[in-house]
Design a protein around this motif. Sequence first.
Motif, PDB file in Angstrom:
ATOM      1  N   ARG A 101       0.894  -1.221  -0.051  1.00  0.00           N
ATOM      2  CA  ARG A 101      -0.076  -0.040   0.029  1.00  0.00           C
ATOM      3  C   ARG A 101       0.926   1.266   0.063  1.00  0.00           C
ATOM      4  NH1 ARG A 101      -1.016  -3.730   2.977  1.00  0.00           N
ATOM      5  NH2 ARG A 101      -2.760  -5.077   2.700  1.00  0.00           N
TER       6      ARG A 101
ATOM      7  N   PHE B  56      -3.578   4.217  -2.308  1.00  0.00           N
ATOM      8  CA  PHE B  56      -3.374   2.901  -3.179  1.00  0.00           C
ATOM      9  C   PHE B  56      -2.940   1.915  -2.665  1.00  0.00           C
ATOM     10  CE2 PHE B  56      -2.875   6.865  -5.538  1.00  0.00           C
ATOM     11  CZ  PHE B  56      -3.569   6.739  -6.778  1.00  0.00           C
TER      12      PHE B  56
ATOM     13  N   LEU C 269      -2.101  -2.670  -3.584  1.00  0.00           N
ATOM     14  CA  LEU C 269      -1.693  -3.510  -4.817  1.00  0.00           C
ATOM     15  C   LEU C 269      -2.690  -4.767  -4.789  1.00  0.00           C
ATOM     16  CD1 LEU C 269       0.380  -3.830  -6.838  1.00  0.00           C
ATOM     17  CD2 LEU C 269       2.040  -5.143  -5.080  1.00  0.00           C
TER      18      LEU C 269
ATOM     19  N   TRP D  27      -2.055  -1.240  -9.154  1.00  0.00           N
ATOM     20  CA  TRP D  27      -2.259  -0.361  -7.927  1.00  0.00           C
ATOM     21  C   TRP D  27      -3.684   0.316  -8.240  1.00  0.00           C
ATOM     22  CZ3 TRP D  27       0.349  -0.087  -3.872  1.00  0.00           C
ATOM     23  CH2 TRP D  27       1.914  -0.680  -4.019  1.00  0.00           C
TER      24      TRP D  27
END
Length: 220
Positions: A114, A131, A133, A138
């Motif tokens: 993240r 964001f 992963l 992403w």
Amino acid sequence: AEAGQKPESWTDTIVFKQRGGRLLVDDMRMGGDWDFNTGTSLRGGLPGGLREGDDHASFDERWKVSFTRDGDSVTRVVIKSEGKDAKATTLFGGKSDEPCPMPVWVVWSPDCQRLAVRLGDGPRFSRTRIFRLVKNAWVPVAMPAFYPKEKKTMEENGFKERDSLVDADHWHDARTLVVKYFASYTKGDEGDGYHQFVSVRISDDGKAVVQGAVDVPGEE
């Protein structure tokens, strides 16, 4: 191995990085694959994460973040894997994004799964994008609202928002981002607001919720 059982074997890797002419321990990559393994790296289990405002690689060296600047403004922030043919993902700088003033910085979670991007809208306003992963991509995470009921009450009573700073500060753990939040509201000579560290917890399905808040200690 215990008597009568098949021996277990694994490889742990100590990672050194050069700092000021010296090699220092940067991380320990743990190679055990048993069910009760607590993680793949020592750094992934520690608080803090990596905070950078310039081009850089992630802790695990899988990802490269690049900044594009125009004078004192940042126009684009992208991330891509280290592979030659990898495609970049835009974290900031899409069609609806106006250039924002510096400083802009990225804060990585300890496990590199993240990240948060702190963006400035002006001297009195900033925001943070999160964001995570997901299958090597992403994906944005919506930031929860801070004190929505209290804000609505103040607006109903004639208060106007004067400042709103939502600055990614660090990760308490791999799933909890700590944001430094400053907001002020004014009505004539009256004023009210917040100056707090707010913890934002991200669930497995990508939902972010406010977990708690504490006042920022007095700054001299």
